[in-house]
Structures are given as structure tokens and as C-alpha cells.
Write an enzyme that holds these catalytic residues in place. Sequence first.
Site, PDB file in Angstrom:
ATOM      1  N   LYS A   1     -19.409  21.759  18.017  1.00 42.85           N
ATOM      2  CA  LYS A   1     -20.402  21.412  17.088  1.00 42.85           C
ATOM      3  C   LYS A   1     -21.895  19.794  18.218  1.00 42.85           C
ATOM      4  O   LYS A   1     -21.070  19.549  19.254  1.00 42.85           O
ATOM      5  CB  LYS A   1     -20.615  19.843  16.085  1.00 42.85           C
ATOM      6  CG  LYS A   1     -21.909  20.183  14.925  1.00 42.85           C
ATOM      7  CD  LYS A   1     -21.928  21.658  14.448  1.00 42.85           C
ATOM      8  CE  LYS A   1     -23.528  21.294  12.787  1.00 42.85           C
ATOM      9  NZ  LYS A   1     -23.526  22.685  12.537  1.00 42.85           N
TER      10      LYS A   1
ATOM     11  N   ASP B   1     -29.507  24.101  13.571  1.00 50.58           N
ATOM     12  CA  ASP B   1     -29.026  22.898  13.199  1.00 50.58           C
ATOM     13  C   ASP B   1     -30.042  22.093  12.390  1.00 50.58           C
ATOM     14  O   ASP B   1     -30.812  22.630  12.430  1.00 50.58           O
ATOM     15  CB  ASP B   1     -27.975  22.556  13.431  1.00 50.58           C
ATOM     16  CG  ASP B   1     -27.161  21.692  11.768  1.00 50.58           C
ATOM     17  OD1 ASP B   1     -27.554  20.998  10.949  1.00 50.58           O
ATOM     18  OD2 ASP B   1     -25.443  22.168  12.081  1.00 50.58           O
TER      19      ASP B   1
END
Length: 447
Positions: free
Chosen positions: A126, A166
Site C-alpha cells: 500500500k 485508492d
Amino acid sequence: MEEKIKAFMDEVKTRNGHEPEFIQAVQEVAETVIPYIAKHKIYNGKNILLRMVEPERLLSFRVAWVDDNGEIHVNRGYRIQMNSAIGPYKGGLRFHPSVNASILKFLAFEQVFKNSLTTLPMGGGKGGSDFDPKGKSDDEVMRFCHAFMLELSRHIGPNTDVPAGDIGVGAREIGFLFGMYKKIKNEFTGVLTGKGRSWGGSLIRPEATGYGTVYFAQSMLKTKDIDFSSKNVVISGSGNVAQYAAEKVLQLGGKVLTLSDSQGFIYDKEGINADKLAYVMDLKNNQRGRISEYIKKYPSTQYFKGEKPWNIACDIALPCATQNELNGNDAKILIKNGCLCVAEGANMPSTPEAIHEFHLAKILFAPGKASNAGGVATSGLEMSQNSLRISWTREEVDERLKAIMEDIHNSCIEFGKEEDGFCNYVKGANIAGFVKVADAMLAQGVI
């Protein structure tokens, strides 16, 4: 067993005590996985979980960029490369003022399990920045993305790390990031997912997380011989995930009552139909407006400023906004009002207290690492199409997505079914995700 879990968490807290979101994510996994490890000698004494909670690589870097007035700004960029036991790191990039190492570590940790559950060969990672794209011009966003990629490009690649979008990173941002990567590396590769359809993107990718959440909820409902038809559905959020979760609910015959953003929520008792949803999509995606503007178009709607939608009576709740948006008191209200199913579209939107209430009431509850895995699953399908230099039809991708979500549901049932017949989907998702990664780590030795 409680002592073992406490000892493990004490060690994790000693190293990461200043990272509450990460501690919360690890605690949830430890409570279900450590008892499983204790019963299976193959994992005992190998400190597999302790190795899994430590990132393989944590990158932090400066991002300097110039605004339209010629002023220089500095933001922090991050990439957490958590675990690559089953494939290259895979996970989104988040651009939001709240981004910090704790949030990204929790997201990367969750991503390891989520990616494992898809059965696709993807590790977990991430990244992102505390940069806020809201209110910035396209040129400012472009300059920031180019500066961000100048550093990130050193650490990613189609066989190393494949980021995606995201919160705050949509098609526009992915385009700017990919353009700079292509220029730096002088190659056209599938290094990012969520790309435009004309340059390597996959059909269904924007819809995938929302669709997948609803497909997972549909599988849960089937275990009770019910479906979405005529069910009242409360959804939080109004971004990509919420929009397409609402779209799929409508396709399955459900009635969507709410959508929200960080400033409040709308309650449309008549239901947010396809035309109204199209307006929301234009409002949020093109006009970049607030959900409160919905009531100007549809004045019979109620708007609740500064509130969340969990006090609205419903059959199904889909939290699709952000982490820890649904607490224990919210869960009690949902249960009291007759909610029978909760499927997380966001990452860790329910607090531990809320999850406890759902389990106590024995209602259907799906953790995000299982129910919102559709996004990364379709990213994996995009990677496959890029590698093969082919493109699948919308129907082909949707069928593959639906099959993956059904497989994830079956894995959760396999590892989460309890003696009284109740399925603890949190337990099932954690153990199913752990087993695949742990077996790969054992096979590869201590590295």
C-alpha cells in the site's frame, strides 16, 4: 491461549505502539489466527505471524511540487511493501491529508490477506501521500503525480510492485502517474492498474470493488435462502465503491436509501433509483461536488449534516466510506432496526466493538478483506490481460469477478463455520488468507 495472544500483541505494540490503526488490524487477525497456529504443528515455532506483521520494506520520501502560482509545496510519499511470498506487491495508492505510516501499514497488512483470498498470485502492499487533490487544478495534480512517480519508479515494476488507485487516486491520477513512469523507464508495461480502457485498462475495474461487495453479500444471503429483492439497503460513502455497490444493488432488485460523504448523508425514502444514481455519479466524479447538493435536485430528500446513516432502518448495510466509521453503538442501532446483513466495502470500517455486537447478534457480517476484495481481484485480472496483451469483454471480466467472490465466500465458510452452524466470516477470512501466505513463507525458508 489468551496469554499467547497477549504476549504476541505486547511485542507488536512495543515496535508499533504509536500506530493505532495498524495495532487494531493486527489484533483482529491475531485473535483468530494464533489459536489456529497452535492447533497445527507445521506453523508452530516458526513465528510466521510475527514475520507477516513486519513490512519487508517501508519507503518514505519527499515530494516537492509547484502550484499554479509558482509556489513550491512539500508532501510526504510512502510505499509499504508488506509481503511478497505469493507474488509481486499489489495494493493501492491513497492521496489524502490523513495518510500516515500507521494507516498505510494497516492497509498493507489487510491487503496481504485480501490478495491471498483472491487465489491470484499477488503479494500485499500500500502507498500514497498526505497530498489532497481536492481543490487542485488538473495541472497541479499532474505536477504532483509526476514528482511522486519520480521517486516511486525506483521501487516498482510489473514483476516487483504493481500499485493501483485508492481514495484520491482515480483515472486522472493513474494516467499522470503512468505517463511519468513510461517516460522514466522508456517502456510500456502493466506497472499500474486502474488504467484507461484505451491504454491497458480492464473493463469492470472501476465497478469491481462495489460490485464485489454486493456479490459477497449476495452469497451470504443465499445461506439464509434470501436475496436483495425488495430489501432496504443503507450505504455510506459516495465515491467509486459506494456508487457501484448501489448500482449492483439496484440491478439485483434492492432499494438504496442513503449515500454520504465526510460532511453528512442523504436519506431518500423513495429510493435512489438509476437516474438519481447517475446524477450522483456526475456530481461526484465530474463536478467534484458534495452529496448535500443532491437535495437541490431532489428536494423531498432529507440531508443530515455531520451524521452517518446507521440510524436509518434497513435490511442490509454496506459501509463503503472509510476506516472506523461504524462503532459499537451504531451496530446496536442497526441490529435493533432489523438489519440482517453487513458487508464492508471500505477497509476496516467497523470498529472491534461493532464487530462484537454483530457476532453477538449472530447476523451476517463480512470483513472488508473478504467482501471488498473484488477491486484487487479485477486489478489482478488487468495484470493478466496486460501480460498476455489481450483484452477480455465486460461479461468475461464480470463473470470472473463473480466467481472469485464466490470462491472467497466458500473459503470463509470452510475456515469460519462454528459448531452451532454460525459462520464467523472474520475468522474464516483471516485463517484462509493466512494459510496460503504462511505455506509459501515456509516453503521459501527464513528470508
